[in-house]
Write a protein that holds these residues in place. Structure first.
Motif, PDB file in Angstrom:
ATOM      1  N   ALA A  31       0.803  -1.221   0.000  1.00  0.00           N
ATOM      2  CA  ALA A  31       0.000   0.000   0.000  1.00  0.00           C
ATOM      3  C   ALA A  31       0.838   1.275   0.000  1.00  0.00           C
ATOM      4  O   ALA A  31       0.289   2.374  -0.036  1.00  0.00           O
ATOM      5  N   ILE A  32       2.147   1.133   0.047  1.00  0.00           N
ATOM      6  CA  ILE A  32       3.027   2.277   0.276  1.00  0.00           C
ATOM      7  C   ILE A  32       3.856   2.592  -0.960  1.00  0.00           C
ATOM      8  O   ILE A  32       4.427   1.695  -1.582  1.00  0.00           O
ATOM      9  N   THR A  33       3.908   3.871  -1.311  1.00  0.00           N
ATOM     10  CA  THR A  33       4.870   4.314  -2.314  1.00  0.00           C
ATOM     11  C   THR A  33       6.274   4.167  -1.744  1.00  0.00           C
ATOM     12  O   THR A  33       6.530   4.552  -0.605  1.00  0.00           O
ATOM     13  N   MET A  34       7.161   3.610  -2.546  1.00  0.00           N
ATOM     14  CA  MET A  34       8.539   3.373  -2.105  1.00  0.00           C
ATOM     15  C   MET A  34       9.494   4.193  -2.956  1.00  0.00           C
ATOM     16  O   MET A  34       9.209   4.522  -4.110  1.00  0.00           O
ATOM     17  N   GLY A  35      10.628   4.494  -2.382  1.00  0.00           N
ATOM     18  CA  GLY A  35      11.611   5.267  -3.116  1.00  0.00           C
ATOM     19  C   GLY A  35      13.032   4.825  -2.835  1.00  0.00           C
ATOM     20  O   GLY A  35      13.312   4.225  -1.789  1.00  0.00           O
ATOM     21  N   TRP A  36      13.901   5.098  -3.792  1.00  0.00           N
ATOM     22  CA  TRP A  36      15.345   4.925  -3.616  1.00  0.00           C
ATOM     23  C   TRP A  36      15.987   6.307  -3.513  1.00  0.00           C
ATOM     24  O   TRP A  36      15.702   7.198  -4.328  1.00  0.00           O
ATOM     25  N   TYR A  37      16.833   6.439  -2.534  1.00  0.00           N
ATOM     26  CA  TYR A  37      17.620   7.650  -2.330  1.00  0.00           C
ATOM     27  C   TYR A  37      19.099   7.312  -2.544  1.00  0.00           C
ATOM     28  O   TYR A  37      19.517   6.175  -2.403  1.00  0.00           O
ATOM     29  N   ARG A  38      19.879   8.348  -2.804  1.00  0.00           N
ATOM     30  CA  ARG A  38      21.329   8.183  -2.735  1.00  0.00           C
ATOM     31  C   ARG A  38      21.909   9.352  -1.951  1.00  0.00           C
ATOM     32  O   ARG A  38      21.321  10.429  -1.885  1.00  0.00           O
ATOM     33  N   GLN A  39      23.060   9.092  -1.391  1.00  0.00           N
ATOM     34  CA  GLN A  39      23.716  10.085  -0.541  1.00  0.00           C
ATOM     35  C   GLN A  39      25.198  10.140  -0.861  1.00  0.00           C
ATOM     36  O   GLN A  39      25.908   9.129  -0.754  1.00  0.00           O
ATOM     37  N   TYR A  40      25.650  11.341  -1.240  1.00  0.00           N
ATOM     38  CA  TYR A  40      27.076  11.576  -1.435  1.00  0.00           C
ATOM     39  C   TYR A  40      27.689  11.947  -0.087  1.00  0.00           C
ATOM     40  O   TYR A  40      27.002  12.503   0.782  1.00  0.00           O
ATOM     41  N   PRO A  41      28.984  11.709   0.103  1.00  0.00           N
ATOM     42  CA  PRO A  41      29.621  12.043   1.379  1.00  0.00           C
ATOM     43  C   PRO A  41      29.415  13.509   1.744  1.00  0.00           C
ATOM     44  O   PRO A  41      29.641  14.395   0.913  1.00  0.00           O
ATOM     45  N   GLY A  97       9.969   4.194   2.573  1.00  0.00           N
ATOM     46  CA  GLY A  97       8.621   4.509   2.158  1.00  0.00           C
ATOM     47  C   GLY A  97       8.499   6.010   1.993  1.00  0.00           C
ATOM     48  O   GLY A  97       9.300   6.774   2.544  1.00  0.00           O
ATOM     49  N   LEU A  98       7.523   6.433   1.230  1.00  0.00           N
ATOM     50  CA  LEU A  98       7.349   7.847   0.947  1.00  0.00           C
ATOM     51  C   LEU A  98       5.932   8.300   1.284  1.00  0.00           C
ATOM     52  O   LEU A  98       4.987   7.516   1.220  1.00  0.00           O
ATOM     53  N   ARG A  99       5.828   9.565   1.600  1.00  0.00           N
ATOM     54  CA  ARG A  99       4.523  10.190   1.745  1.00  0.00           C
ATOM     55  C   ARG A  99       4.604  11.578   1.123  1.00  0.00           C
ATOM     56  O   ARG A  99       5.669  12.194   1.070  1.00  0.00           O
ATOM     57  N   ARG A 100       3.431  12.035   0.695  1.00  0.00           N
ATOM     58  CA  ARG A 100       3.374  13.334   0.032  1.00  0.00           C
ATOM     59  C   ARG A 100       3.677  14.456   1.017  1.00  0.00           C
ATOM     60  O   ARG A 100       3.230  14.442   2.155  1.00  0.00           O
ATOM     61  N   PHE A 101       4.444  15.412   0.536  1.00  0.00           N
ATOM     62  CA  PHE A 101       4.733  16.623   1.295  1.00  0.00           C
ATOM     63  C   PHE A 101       4.582  17.774   0.314  1.00  0.00           C
ATOM     64  O   PHE A 101       5.509  18.121  -0.417  1.00  0.00           O
ATOM     65  N   GLY A 102       3.394  18.338   0.255  1.00  0.00           N
ATOM     66  CA  GLY A 102       3.118  19.329  -0.769  1.00  0.00           C
ATOM     67  C   GLY A 102       3.185  18.682  -2.133  1.00  0.00           C
ATOM     68  O   GLY A 102       2.539  17.668  -2.386  1.00  0.00           O
ATOM     69  N   SER A 103       3.991  19.230  -3.006  1.00  0.00           N
ATOM     70  CA  SER A 103       4.139  18.689  -4.352  1.00  0.00           C
ATOM     71  C   SER A 103       5.313  17.712  -4.450  1.00  0.00           C
ATOM     72  O   SER A 103       5.624  17.217  -5.523  1.00  0.00           O
ATOM     73  N   SER A 104       5.955  17.451  -3.331  1.00  0.00           N
ATOM     74  CA  SER A 104       7.110  16.561  -3.355  1.00  0.00           C
ATOM     75  C   SER A 104       6.886  15.386  -2.399  1.00  0.00           C
ATOM     76  O   SER A 104       5.770  15.175  -1.926  1.00  0.00           O
ATOM     77  N   TRP A 105       7.930  14.649  -2.156  1.00  0.00           N
ATOM     78  CA  TRP A 105       7.879  13.484  -1.285  1.00  0.00           C
ATOM     79  C   TRP A 105       8.805  13.681  -0.107  1.00  0.00           C
ATOM     80  O   TRP A 105       9.810  14.377  -0.204  1.00  0.00           O
ATOM     81  N   GLN A 106       8.462  13.057   0.987  1.00  0.00           N
ATOM     82  CA  GLN A 106       9.382  12.947   2.110  1.00  0.00           C
ATOM     83  C   GLN A 106       9.350  11.519   2.617  1.00  0.00           C
ATOM     84  O   GLN A 106       8.391  10.781   2.382  1.00  0.00           O
ATOM     85  N   GLU A 107      10.430  11.145   3.304  1.00  0.00           N
ATOM     86  CA  GLU A 107      10.483   9.777   3.790  1.00  0.00           C
ATOM     87  C   GLU A 107       9.394   9.524   4.823  1.00  0.00           C
ATOM     88  O   GLU A 107       9.065  10.383   5.636  1.00  0.00           O
ATOM     89  N   ARG A 108       8.856   8.320   4.752  1.00  0.00           N
ATOM     90  CA  ARG A 108       7.765   7.955   5.653  1.00  0.00           C
ATOM     91  C   ARG A 108       8.278   7.447   6.988  1.00  0.00           C
ATOM     92  O   ARG A 108       7.657   7.677   8.018  1.00  0.00           O
ATOM     93  N   PHE A 109       9.399   6.748   6.951  1.00  0.00           N
ATOM     94  CA  PHE A 109       9.901   6.089   8.156  1.00  0.00           C
ATOM     95  C   PHE A 109      11.151   6.776   8.667  1.00  0.00           C
ATOM     96  O   PHE A 109      12.053   7.103   7.902  1.00  0.00           O
TER      97      PHE A 109
END
Length: 122
Positions: A31-41, A97-109
């Motif tokens: 039921a959850i939108t999922m996303g992949w993030y990446r992080q540079y040092p 997981g993701l949730r809507r934050f305005g017109s963008s996404w933020q992490e759910r967990f």
């Protein structure tokens, strides 16, 4: 309790491919939108790909045409197929997981997995 476990990273030459996996537990995965993030040092995580519960996908411009996000709800797993890798793709990769934050996404967990490191040599 939410648990996210990423795997599949490694060292690859430019132009090569990797397939990342993220196994989720403790959530209603399908039921959850999922996303992949990446992080540079030293940088904040950036969202590179999303997949909704109905399978709709979106990508950061820098990875469009090269990365493909998919999900297997029976396995509670989200994947990121990464093709034609470039040195600038070198980063730690995380899912959430993701949730809507305005017109963008933020992490759910609030809790993140350990991530998986992708290193692309030139």
């Amino acid at each position: 309790q939410v648990q996210l476990v990423e795997s599949g990273g490694g060292l690859v030459q430019a132009g090569g491919s990797l397939r990342l996996s993220c196994a989720a537990s403790g959530i209603t995965f399908s039921a959850i939108t999922m996303g992949w993030y990446r992080q540079y040092p030293g940088k904040q995580r950036e969202l590179v790909a999303t997949i909704s519960s109905d399978g709709s996908t979106n990508y950061k411009d820098a990875v469009k045409g090269r990365f493909t996000i998919s999900r297997d709800n029976a396995k509670n797993t989200v994947y990121l197929q990464m093709n034609n890798l470039k040195p600038e793709d070198t980063a730690g990769y995380y899912c959430n997981g993701l949730r809507r934050f305005g017109s963008s996404w933020q992490e759910r967990f609030g809790s993140w997995g350990q991530g998986t490191q992708v290193t692309v040599s030139s």
